[in-house]
Design a protein around this motif. Structure first.
Motif, short mmCIF file in Angstrom:
data_model
loop_
_atom_site.label_atom_id
_atom_site.label_comp_id
_atom_site.label_asym_id
_atom_site.label_seq_id
_atom_site.Cartn_x
_atom_site.Cartn_y
_atom_site.Cartn_z
N PHE A 1 8.14 6.29 5.96
CA PHE A 1 8.15 7.55 5.22
C PHE A 1 9.46 7.72 4.46
O PHE A 1 10.54 7.37 4.95
CB PHE A 1 8.00 8.72 6.19
CG PHE A 1 6.60 8.88 6.71
CD1 PHE A 1 6.12 8.04 7.71
CD2 PHE A 1 5.75 9.87 6.22
CE1 PHE A 1 4.82 8.17 8.19
CE2 PHE A 1 4.47 10.02 6.71
CZ PHE A 1 3.99 9.16 7.69
N GLY A 2 9.35 8.30 3.25
CA GLY A 2 10.52 8.77 2.56
C GLY A 2 11.07 10.03 3.22
O GLY A 2 10.45 10.58 4.14
N PHE B 1 1.27 5.62 -0.33
CA PHE B 1 0.58 6.86 -0.02
C PHE B 1 1.47 8.04 -0.41
O PHE B 1 2.70 7.93 -0.46
CB PHE B 1 0.31 6.98 1.49
CG PHE B 1 -0.36 5.78 2.11
CD1 PHE B 1 0.37 4.62 2.40
CD2 PHE B 1 -1.71 5.81 2.44
CE1 PHE B 1 -0.23 3.52 2.99
CE2 PHE B 1 -2.31 4.72 3.05
CZ PHE B 1 -1.58 3.57 3.31
N SER C 1 3.38 1.11 3.32
CA SER C 1 2.94 0.37 4.50
C SER C 1 3.84 -0.83 4.70
O SER C 1 4.14 -1.55 3.74
CB SER C 1 1.49 -0.06 4.33
OG SER C 1 1.06 -0.78 5.45
N TYR D 1 1.67 11.94 1.24
CA TYR D 1 1.20 12.91 2.22
C TYR D 1 1.84 14.26 1.90
O TYR D 1 2.96 14.32 1.39
CB TYR D 1 1.60 12.52 3.64
CG TYR D 1 0.71 11.49 4.30
CD1 TYR D 1 0.85 10.13 4.02
CD2 TYR D 1 -0.26 11.87 5.22
CE1 TYR D 1 0.03 9.20 4.64
CE2 TYR D 1 -1.07 10.94 5.86
CZ TYR D 1 -0.93 9.61 5.56
OH TYR D 1 -1.73 8.67 6.18
N PHE E 1 5.66 13.75 1.07
CA PHE E 1 6.25 12.51 1.54
C PHE E 1 5.62 11.31 0.84
O PHE E 1 4.38 11.18 0.83
CB PHE E 1 6.07 12.35 3.06
CG PHE E 1 6.80 13.36 3.87
CD1 PHE E 1 6.18 14.53 4.28
CD2 PHE E 1 8.13 13.16 4.22
CE1 PHE E 1 6.87 15.48 5.03
CE2 PHE E 1 8.82 14.10 4.97
CZ PHE E 1 8.20 15.26 5.37
N LEU F 1 0.61 16.74 8.76
CA LEU F 1 0.57 16.06 7.47
C LEU F 1 -0.87 15.75 7.08
O LEU F 1 -1.71 15.45 7.93
CB LEU F 1 1.36 14.75 7.53
CG LEU F 1 2.85 14.85 7.29
CD1 LEU F 1 3.54 15.43 8.50
CD2 LEU F 1 3.44 13.50 6.93
N THR G 1 -4.08 1.11 -3.15
CA THR G 1 -4.33 -0.07 -2.35
C THR G 1 -4.69 -1.26 -3.23
O THR G 1 -5.61 -2.01 -2.94
CB THR G 1 -5.47 0.20 -1.35
OG1 THR G 1 -6.62 0.66 -2.09
CG2 THR G 1 -5.08 1.24 -0.34
N ASN H 1 0.77 -3.52 11.02
CA ASN H 1 1.19 -2.67 9.91
C ASN H 1 1.57 -1.29 10.41
O ASN H 1 0.99 -0.76 11.36
CB ASN H 1 0.07 -2.56 8.88
CG ASN H 1 -0.04 -3.84 8.06
OD1 ASN H 1 0.89 -4.63 8.02
ND2 ASN H 1 -1.16 -4.03 7.42
N LYS H 2 2.55 -0.70 9.78
CA LYS H 2 2.97 0.66 10.12
C LYS H 2 3.40 1.34 8.83
O LYS H 2 3.54 0.71 7.79
CB LYS H 2 4.13 0.62 11.12
CG LYS H 2 5.37 -0.09 10.59
CD LYS H 2 6.49 -0.07 11.61
CE LYS H 2 7.75 -0.70 11.02
NZ LYS H 2 8.89 -0.64 11.95
N LEU H 3 3.59 2.64 8.89
CA LEU H 3 3.97 3.44 7.72
C LEU H 3 5.46 3.75 7.74
O LEU H 3 6.01 4.11 8.78
CB LEU H 3 3.16 4.74 7.67
CG LEU H 3 1.65 4.61 7.58
CD1 LEU H 3 1.00 5.99 7.48
CD2 LEU H 3 1.24 3.74 6.41
N LYS I 1 -3.88 7.56 -1.98
CA LYS I 1 -3.34 6.26 -1.58
C LYS I 1 -3.63 5.21 -2.64
O LYS I 1 -4.66 5.26 -3.33
CB LYS I 1 -3.89 5.82 -0.23
CG LYS I 1 -5.40 5.64 -0.18
CD LYS I 1 -5.81 5.25 1.25
CE LYS I 1 -7.32 5.12 1.37
NZ LYS I 1 -7.73 4.79 2.76
N LEU J 1 -3.20 13.53 4.06
CA LEU J 1 -3.17 12.54 3.01
C LEU J 1 -3.59 13.15 1.67
O LEU J 1 -4.65 13.77 1.57
CB LEU J 1 -4.11 11.38 3.35
CG LEU J 1 -4.15 10.26 2.31
CD1 LEU J 1 -2.83 9.48 2.30
CD2 LEU J 1 -5.30 9.30 2.61
N SER K 1 0.87 -1.17 0.00
CA SER K 1 0.00 0.00 0.00
C SER K 1 0.91 1.21 0.00
O SER K 1 1.86 1.27 0.77
CB SER K 1 -0.91 0.00 1.23
OG SER K 1 -1.83 -1.05 1.19
#
Lengths: 114, 116
Positions: free
Chosen positions: B106-107, B34, B94, B36, B90, B44, B51, B102-104, B49, B46, B32
């Motif tokens: 980030f770049g 995203f 996931s 932001y 960003f 931040l 999915t 699950n967690k995010l 996304k 959204l 997944s």
């Protein structure tokens, strides 16, 4: 409207002080998160919580602890603040843990440790 | 583990010209993804996304992103930049924590500047 609030926008503390950052969400979300944001590094996950009194370490938990006594409130604690903890701290919440959920962010707390 | 790489730390465009913010991801399973956005002194928000439904995803404020599995890319585009688009963006994937949650991830972020 979805809302995540953080207790302070700016905070100045001295090395060695105990620091509390508070986050409150009004969306009845199960999950809450604490991140720190540093230039060039994006957001890094410190801790998250998927239920009251439950917590899980993120990618950079060292020097931090958390507390979740009520569903709407998630606190980040710096037991003994150090200068390398100067950063922007962002709190977020989401309705469930899954691959597709959206996280809702607070405005952030900019912490300066002298 | 999943990761994302934002290929540009800063992008500068003129108002009315196209925007391209590049993102590559690394994933061991169907991710997944995203985007932001963070406006100055704001939290931040959204943008959009992906999915595993349509590969072209439309978001808010005229932004869209295309998931390209063969290139492991998820670039963000907008046909015509507006001054209000100036912000940090960003790219996010996931991932699964050691506890199975699950967690995010980030770049590092891309700062977009828009000039008159």
């Amino acid at each position: 409207d979805v809302k995540v609030t953080q207790s302070s926008r700016y905070l100045v503390k001295r090395t060695g002080e105990k620091v509390f950052l508070e986050c409150v969400q009004d969306m009845d979300h199960e999950n809450m998160f604490w991140y720190r944001q540093d230039p060039g590094l994006g957001l890094r996950l410190i801790y998250f919580s998927y239920d009251v009194k439950m917590k899980e370490k993120g990618d950079i938990p060292e020097g931090y602890s958390v507390s979740r006594e009520k569903k709407e409130r998630f606190s980040l604690i710096l037991e003994s603040a150090s200068t390398n903890q100067t950063s922007m701290y962002l709190c977020a919440s989401s309705p469930r843990l899954g691959g597709q959920e959206t996280q809702y962010f607070g405005p952030g707390t900019r912490l300066l440790v002298l | 583990a999943q990761s994302v790489t934002q290929l540009d730390s800063h992008v500068s465009v003129s108002e009315g010209t196209p925007v391209l913010l590049r993102c590559n991801y690394s994933s061991s399973y169907s991710p997944s993804l995203f985007w932001y956005v963070q406006h100055p002194n704001k939290g931040l928000q959204l943008l959009l996304k992906y999915t595993s439904a349509a590969t072209l995803v439309k978001g808010i404020n005229g932004f869209e992103a295309e998931f390209k599995k063969s290139e492991t890319s998820f670039h963000l585009t907008k046909p015509s930049a507006h001054m209000s688009d100036a912000a940090e963006y960003f790219c996010v994937v996931s991932d699964r924590s050691s506890g199975g949650y699950n967690k995010l991830i980030f770049g590092a972020g891309t700062r977009l500047a828009v000039h008159p």
